[in-house]
Design a protein around this motif. Structure first.
Motif, PDB file in Angstrom:
ATOM      1  N   HIS A  66       7.381  -6.004   4.640  1.00 33.27           N
ATOM      2  CA  HIS A  66       7.058  -4.829   5.452  1.00 33.27           C
ATOM      3  C   HIS A  66       5.797  -5.079   6.271  1.00 33.27           C
ATOM      4  O   HIS A  66       5.745  -4.792   7.478  1.00 33.27           O
ATOM      5  N   ALA A  67       4.765  -5.605   5.625  1.00 32.15           N
ATOM      6  CA  ALA A  67       3.502  -5.863   6.321  1.00 32.15           C
ATOM      7  C   ALA A  67       3.680  -6.886   7.434  1.00 32.15           C
ATOM      8  O   ALA A  67       3.098  -6.753   8.522  1.00 32.15           O
ATOM      9  N   SER A  68       4.485  -7.909   7.186  1.00 32.12           N
ATOM     10  CA  SER A  68       4.694  -8.953   8.179  1.00 32.12           C
ATOM     11  C   SER A  68       5.463  -8.436   9.393  1.00 32.12           C
ATOM     12  O   SER A  68       5.295  -8.942  10.507  1.00 32.12           O
ATOM     13  N   LEU A  69       6.298  -7.421   9.182  1.00 32.61           N
ATOM     14  CA  LEU A  69       7.114  -6.881  10.269  1.00 32.61           C
ATOM     15  C   LEU A  69       6.438  -5.715  10.977  1.00 32.61           C
ATOM     16  O   LEU A  69       6.979  -5.187  11.945  1.00 32.61           O
ATOM     17  N   SER A  70       5.264  -5.309  10.491  1.00 34.90           N
ATOM     18  CA  SER A  70       4.515  -4.233  11.140  1.00 34.90           C
ATOM     19  C   SER A  70       3.695  -4.817  12.284  1.00 34.90           C
ATOM     20  O   SER A  70       3.096  -5.893  12.157  1.00 34.90           O
ATOM     21  N   ILE A  71       3.652  -4.108  13.410  1.00 36.42           N
ATOM     22  CA  ILE A  71       2.923  -4.573  14.589  1.00 36.42           C
ATOM     23  C   ILE A  71       1.910  -3.495  14.961  1.00 36.42           C
ATOM     24  O   ILE A  71       2.286  -2.414  15.426  1.00 36.42           O
ATOM     25  N   GLY A  72       0.619  -3.794  14.741  1.00 37.16           N
ATOM     26  CA  GLY A  72      -0.400  -2.803  15.048  1.00 37.16           C
ATOM     27  C   GLY A  72      -0.174  -1.538  14.241  1.00 37.16           C
ATOM     28  O   GLY A  72      -0.094  -1.552  13.021  1.00 37.16           O
ATOM     29  N   ARG A  73      -0.038  -0.427  14.947  1.00 41.31           N
ATOM     30  CA  ARG A  73       0.225   0.849  14.291  1.00 41.31           C
ATOM     31  C   ARG A  73       1.708   1.120  14.119  1.00 41.31           C
ATOM     32  O   ARG A  73       2.099   2.149  13.572  1.00 41.31           O
ATOM     33  N   LYS A  74       2.516   0.237  14.613  1.00 39.67           N
ATOM     34  CA  LYS A  74       3.962   0.419  14.511  1.00 39.67           C
ATOM     35  C   LYS A  74       4.433  -0.044  13.142  1.00 39.67           C
ATOM     36  O   LYS A  74       4.268  -1.198  12.766  1.00 39.67           O
ATOM     37  N   SER A  75       5.028   0.853  12.398  1.00 43.17           N
ATOM     38  CA  SER A  75       5.456   0.554  11.031  1.00 43.17           C
ATOM     39  C   SER A  75       6.611  -0.433  11.017  1.00 43.17           C
ATOM     40  O   SER A  75       7.463  -0.442  11.915  1.00 43.17           O
ATOM     41  N   GLY A  76       6.628  -1.251   9.966  1.00 44.26           N
ATOM     42  CA  GLY A  76       7.735  -2.194   9.797  1.00 44.26           C
ATOM     43  C   GLY A  76       8.828  -1.646   8.911  1.00 44.26           C
ATOM     44  O   GLY A  76       9.661  -2.408   8.412  1.00 44.26           O
ATOM     45  N   ALA A  77       8.853  -0.317   8.710  1.00 45.55           N
ATOM     46  CA  ALA A  77       9.809   0.289   7.784  1.00 45.55           C
ATOM     47  C   ALA A  77      11.262   0.034   8.192  1.00 45.55           C
ATOM     48  O   ALA A  77      12.074  -0.399   7.367  1.00 45.55           O
ATOM     49  N   ILE A  78      11.581   0.292   9.458  1.00 52.16           N
ATOM     50  CA  ILE A  78      12.970   0.130   9.899  1.00 52.16           C
ATOM     51  C   ILE A  78      13.418  -1.330   9.823  1.00 52.16           C
ATOM     52  O   ILE A  78      14.477  -1.630   9.260  1.00 52.16           O
ATOM     53  N   PRO A  79      12.637  -2.279  10.379  1.00 49.03           N
ATOM     54  CA  PRO A  79      13.032  -3.695  10.229  1.00 49.03           C
ATOM     55  C   PRO A  79      13.153  -4.119   8.773  1.00 49.03           C
ATOM     56  O   PRO A  79      14.061  -4.869   8.414  1.00 49.03           O
ATOM     57  N   PHE A  80      12.243  -3.638   7.930  1.00 50.61           N
ATOM     58  CA  PHE A  80      12.304  -3.974   6.501  1.00 50.61           C
ATOM     59  C   PHE A  80      13.611  -3.494   5.887  1.00 50.61           C
ATOM     60  O   PHE A  80      14.294  -4.247   5.169  1.00 50.61           O
ATOM     61  N   LEU A  81      13.976  -2.248   6.156  1.00 55.74           N
ATOM     62  CA  LEU A  81      15.210  -1.697   5.591  1.00 55.74           C
ATOM     63  C   LEU A  81      16.439  -2.420   6.140  1.00 55.74           C
ATOM     64  O   LEU A  81      17.428  -2.619   5.421  1.00 55.74           O
TER      65      LEU A  81
END
Length: 229
Positions: free
Chosen positions: A105-120
């Motif tokens: 999740h952290a690796s797929l997060s960009i700045g303030r954009k959450s990586g929740a959707i890519p993670f799921l």
């Protein structure tokens, strides 16, 4: 004046990760304690049954009861991750989702954009990839499949790529070495599973999930902007 210190959470993971792990555990609770009438609905909907799947697309053995609709045939490719045959499997998979998932999740997060959707999506692709690998290797009438271990395997593969840094790729020597070791361990567990845990694991789902998760993670990571100085 002393400043109040904030007690760190027991599990430092984003909501998408802990939420997914929680869904896995809650789904098992529901399955275990659901009345018999619910069981008759839950199990046929969630268990991936190769014989019925292949019969649904005209490739199964004669006389096999096919799924009644395409939706009923394809839903278990993902829904099977919500079913487990015991507490040990459900708890282990939930724990692995948290351990590897928070880093993915952290690796797929960009700045303030959450990586929740890519993670799921990475997790879902891993589950489906594992299910497809199980189906192909269990043609035309192999054993059924349940469990989120294919998804957990995909998150593990993504974690392996993370350890290699930005340049981590599926075909690197390190990644392939880990994959071969992972495959050997799974084959050993498959052979010894009945005597050790009283059940046989699906090594196919684990390997399929591993490769599918790695591919999905690499796809999302390649779309991240590269920092320039």
């Amino acid at each position: 004046m002393t400043r109040a210190t904030r007690t760190p959470p027991i599990i430092e993971a984003p909501p998408a990760v802990t939420g997914l792990a929680g869904v896995i555990l809650v789904a098992h609770v529901v399955r275990v304690f659901a009345p018999a009438s619910w069981q008759g609905f839950i199990l046929p909907l969630g268990v991936l049954q190769p014989d019925r799947f292949w019969a649904s697309i005209g490739l199964g053995a004669d006389g096999t009861l096919a799924y009644s609709s395409p939706v009923e045939a394809f839903v278990p490719l993902l829904a099977s991750a919500l079913l487990h045959d015991g507490w040990a499997g459900a708890i282990l998979n939930a724990a692995l989702i948290v351990i590897f998932g928070r880093l993915v999740h952290a690796s797929l997060s960009i700045g303030r954009k959450s990586g929740a959707i890519p993670f799921l999506i990475v997790f879902a692709v891993s589950v489906v990839g594992g299910a497809l690998a199980h189906l192909v290797t269990q043609y035309p009438d192999g054993s059924g499949l349940i469990g989120a271990s294919g998804g957990a395997s995909g998150l593990f593969a993504a974690w392996v790529l993370i350890q290699e840094g930005r340049g981590g790729r599926i075909l690197t020597k390190r990644f392939l070495t880990v994959f071969l070791f992972f495959a050997a361990v799974n084959l050993a567990l498959w052979l010894m599973g009945p005597s050790l845990i009283g059940a046989r694991i699906s090594w196919q789902a684990h390997l399929g999930g591993f490769l599918a998760g790695a591919a999905a993670f690499q796809f999302f990571r390649s779309r991240r902007p590269v920092s320039r100085f």
